[in-house]
Design a protein around this motif. Sequence first.
Motif, short mmCIF file in Angstrom:
data_model
loop_
_atom_site.label_atom_id
_atom_site.label_comp_id
_atom_site.label_asym_id
_atom_site.label_seq_id
_atom_site.Cartn_x
_atom_site.Cartn_y
_atom_site.Cartn_z
N LEU A 165 0.86 -1.18 0.00
CA LEU A 165 0.00 0.00 0.00
C LEU A 165 0.89 1.23 0.00
CD1 LEU A 165 -1.86 -2.35 1.08
CD2 LEU A 165 -3.20 -0.55 2.16
N ILE A 183 -0.70 -1.19 -4.44
CA ILE A 183 -2.04 -0.62 -4.42
C ILE A 183 -1.86 0.87 -4.13
CG2 ILE A 183 -4.25 -0.51 -3.24
CD1 ILE A 183 -3.98 -3.45 -2.56
N THR A 185 -2.67 4.40 -2.95
CA THR A 185 -3.59 4.94 -1.94
C THR A 185 -3.37 6.45 -1.83
OG1 THR A 185 -1.99 4.45 -0.19
CG2 THR A 185 -3.65 2.78 -0.65
N GLY A 191 -6.71 3.98 1.38
CA GLY A 191 -5.93 3.18 2.31
C GLY A 191 -6.75 2.11 2.99
N GLY A 194 -7.67 -0.48 0.52
CA GLY A 194 -6.50 -1.27 0.16
C GLY A 194 -6.28 -2.44 1.12
N ILE A 208 3.20 -1.27 4.19
CA ILE A 208 3.11 0.10 3.67
C ILE A 208 4.46 0.51 3.09
CG2 ILE A 208 2.73 2.53 4.26
CD1 ILE A 208 0.97 1.55 6.59
N ILE A 233 -4.39 3.22 7.29
CA ILE A 233 -4.02 1.85 6.90
C ILE A 233 -3.68 1.02 8.14
CG2 ILE A 233 -2.31 0.44 5.68
CD1 ILE A 233 -2.08 2.77 3.64
#
Length: 579
Positions: A165, A183, A185, A191, A194, A208, A233
């Motif tokens: 992410l 992904i 974000t 987030g 995701g 992350i 996230i």
Amino acid sequence: MKNKCLFPLLLFIFSNYLYTQTCIKNVTIIDVEKQKLISNQTVIITDDLISNIHKSNNKILPKNATIIDGTGKYLIPGLIDTHIHFFQNGGLYTRPDAIDLRKFKDYNQEIAYANTDMETKLKRYVENGITTVIDVGANYHLLKQRNNFTDKPFSPSIFITGPLLTTYEPKVYEDLGENEPFILTKTIEDGINGVQKQLKYKPDFIKIWYIVGVDGLSIEESAHKNLPIIKAIINEAHKNNLKVAVHATQRITAQLAVENGADFLVHSIDDEILKDDFVKLLKKNKTILSPTLIVHNGYVNTFGQKLNISNYELLKADSHQLGSLLDLKHLSDTTLVKNYKNYANSQKSIENLKKTDSISLVNLKILSDAGVLIATGTDAGNIGTLHASSYLKELKAMRKSGMSNWKIIQASTLNGAKVFDKENEFGTVTIGKKANLVLLDANPIEDIENVTKINTVINKGVFIKPNTLIKDSPTDLAQRQLNAYNFRNIDAFLEPYADDVEIYSYPDKLLYRGKETMRKHYSKMFDKIPNLHCELKERIVQGNIVIDKERVQFGNKIIEAVAIYHIENNKIKRVYFIQ
């Protein structure tokens, strides 16, 4: 009445066949928790668990158990690599965002290789004594594929996340479907979504990629701008009982991530020497850090064409990925290659690498001495950081920081288990824990390189001789000797050859016979000829015969040649040269 008496007897008889027992006697246990050697021990393994440990004496061993003599050997917990990437292969073409060579090799071929090579990578890890791996950035395809290996004895235990992410995604990775490793974000909602997208694939954690500065802001401004997304996230992952790993190489990004709940930092902080308040923060939050000291060097040394590959790596690495690292010496886009080489070898680049390396090493020692949990990780899969075989190089870099061998072994076993709170299941040689172990022929506390002197790997209770896991194909042997030739490593070059190898000038003129004669011939060449490089132009494989069309440079002289390798009993038995 007879049946009632018969049942316990049958139960007793069958119970002896329902489990297997193996005893390793007279072995020295490496106690990573108490940091001491415990000699003259007998370790009993029942199925996949350590069922007993006692002093070796005249005590009767379990009936029908397999007995292994551990005299002069050392038993350590299985090693753990807490930072790898299955979607990357370690070769030159694996990161088109770092160097775009798609006109030479379609990136889809790299993706296909990663997807079909996962089993071999897993075997390579176990072969090197690594019984647990943590993939800190994969994709949906690999998340599903890992389920195929859960119970396989040749596979390490796998902990894996899905796509990273991130607030920044390189364009080359867009629109890859299940093979996309990111992904994007851009908002808090992105987030949260995701995280939720990954849940159906059952990831072991969330990762992350906290990349800052690409938005044109300063590092600190960018870090704070993106912080609400990072925080969202982490909160969403924790809400779903998933830990969060964060890529954060600056002190400010690492600090913000930890303050907001990050469980695992997957890189060193390399922009400043850490102060006491940051160290206290990591200890207070029980945050684990994986230093990944060697990965940056892998890139710079590959681009600068100054790779230093050890004999161990030449023998143990994926020979085809390793060989690709030298392709910059002969790719036709000389302007691109020259620009990368000049950049990597510039004074600015050298000084920057020296500075970040120095800061990373100092910070590792500070954190280790302070009692912050350090877990060994390589970032394997990146350009120049090869799967499994790069582990030793990472251990040696940790040693360079000033960490003791005891602390390095602890970081490579018990601390790795703590990443996912599995220290009660594996990570030490303890009764009741999983039999994920490595039997070594030499003491790793005396010399960290002794972790490579593997006698037997015990993975999920199965005893495995390392050389039985991966069978060399004819192309593996041909490629391995070619790599060693280009690195002028005479021992690794001769390893794939039979002792009584025969070298011919095609079709039937015998030039010489025997590996020792070959050693004299090639040692002189490696020592005296400058600009020695062999480029593989084409390869044909027919059964146990490999035909290589080569372009060979000797100093200022270039010749076109064909080498025909005949393989017998897993060694190169005869070679025919056509010039």
